[in-house]
Design an enzyme around this catalytic site. Sequence first.
Site, PDB file in Angstrom:
ATOM      1  N   ASN A  26       7.658  -1.423  -0.399  1.00 14.22           N
ATOM      2  CA  ASN A  26       6.227  -1.172  -0.230  1.00 14.22           C
ATOM      3  C   ASN A  26       5.574  -2.412   0.359  1.00 14.22           C
ATOM      4  OD1 ASN A  26       3.710   0.300  -0.654  1.00 14.22           O
ATOM      5  ND2 ASN A  26       3.295  -1.161  -2.278  1.00 14.22           N
ATOM      6  N   MET A  35      -0.122   6.791  -0.738  1.00 11.74           N
ATOM      7  CA  MET A  35      -1.061   6.601  -1.844  1.00 11.74           C
ATOM      8  C   MET A  35      -0.741   7.477  -3.058  1.00 11.74           C
ATOM      9  SD  MET A  35      -2.666   4.191  -0.523  1.00 11.74           S
ATOM     10  CE  MET A  35      -3.903   3.926  -1.773  1.00 11.74           C
ATOM     11  N   ARG A  36       0.499   7.405  -3.502  1.00  9.48           N
ATOM     12  CA  ARG A  36       0.911   8.136  -4.697  1.00  9.48           C
ATOM     13  C   ARG A  36       1.745   7.242  -5.601  1.00  9.48           C
ATOM     14  NH1 ARG A  36       0.020  13.602  -4.894  1.00  9.48           N
ATOM     15  NH2 ARG A  36      -0.955  14.310  -2.977  1.00  9.48           N
ATOM     16  N   HIS A  89       1.994  -4.393   0.315  1.00  6.79           N
ATOM     17  CA  HIS A  89       0.742  -4.492  -0.438  1.00  6.79           C
ATOM     18  C   HIS A  89      -0.141  -5.572   0.196  1.00  6.79           C
ATOM     19  CE1 HIS A  89      -1.987  -4.101  -3.789  1.00  6.79           C
ATOM     20  NE2 HIS A  89      -2.053  -5.422  -3.829  1.00  6.79           N
ATOM     21  N   SER A 108      -1.242   2.714  10.676  1.00  3.93           N
ATOM     22  CA  SER A 108      -1.185   1.503  11.509  1.00  3.93           C
ATOM     23  C   SER A 108       0.072   0.680  11.223  1.00  3.93           C
ATOM     24  CB  SER A 108      -2.446   0.657  11.334  1.00  3.93           C
ATOM     25  OG  SER A 108      -2.531   0.119  10.038  1.00  3.93           O
ATOM     26  N   ASN A 109       0.516   0.625   9.981  1.00  2.42           N
ATOM     27  CA  ASN A 109       1.745  -0.112   9.681  1.00  2.42           C
ATOM     28  C   ASN A 109       2.975   0.630  10.190  1.00  2.42           C
ATOM     29  OD1 ASN A 109       0.997  -2.611   8.300  1.00  2.42           O
ATOM     30  ND2 ASN A 109       0.032  -1.242   6.841  1.00  2.42           N
TER      31      ASN A 109
END
Length: 192
Positions: free
Chosen positions: A109, A92-93, A111, A12-13
């Site tokens: 990133n 997700m790493r 958050h 979605s982002n």
Amino acid sequence: MRVVILGSGRGSNAEAILQAQQAGRLGAAQVVQIFSDKPEAGILALGPRFGVPATFVDPAPFKTKLEGPGEDRFIDAIRAARADLVVLAGFMRVLKPKFLGAFADRIINLHPSLLPAFAGLDGIGQAFRAGAKVTGCTVHYVTLEVDAGKIIEQASVAVAPGDTLEALATKVHAAEHRLLPAVIARLSRATK
């Protein structure tokens, strides 16, 4: 500014970034490639919709970090795309020194909290359970320490008295979808 997006989920982002690009709101930035560590990730379906190459890169051998052969494959793919900026949008790493060194000061990133509060997994849930009156989202540079890099910009979201976790998540995601493209546009203007 050539932008590469890394994601593990529905995207979605990434979609918000690509919509901003389509509408001419991404400044001098252009998304040139999408990479995912999950072959079935929804983010990969965005490529054909927006005319951007979208590719699965095998992250093996590890499940939660990017290290070893998988890390090398990602580094090679991003270098081949000639990326000026690497955007983590639900990737997700945990990134390791070799990857961070390959793209030093060029990895950002998003958050879902107002860092440094509620770092790590489930930032929205953490804020909700803590009874925060205000939360939001943060775009920051990526460093070895998770969610601890220099903050670029934040967007606040008020937690209303009757908000459910789902309602709060919807508000935070809407703020993310505005903030991340705006930050990319601003960074692209700063590099001209």
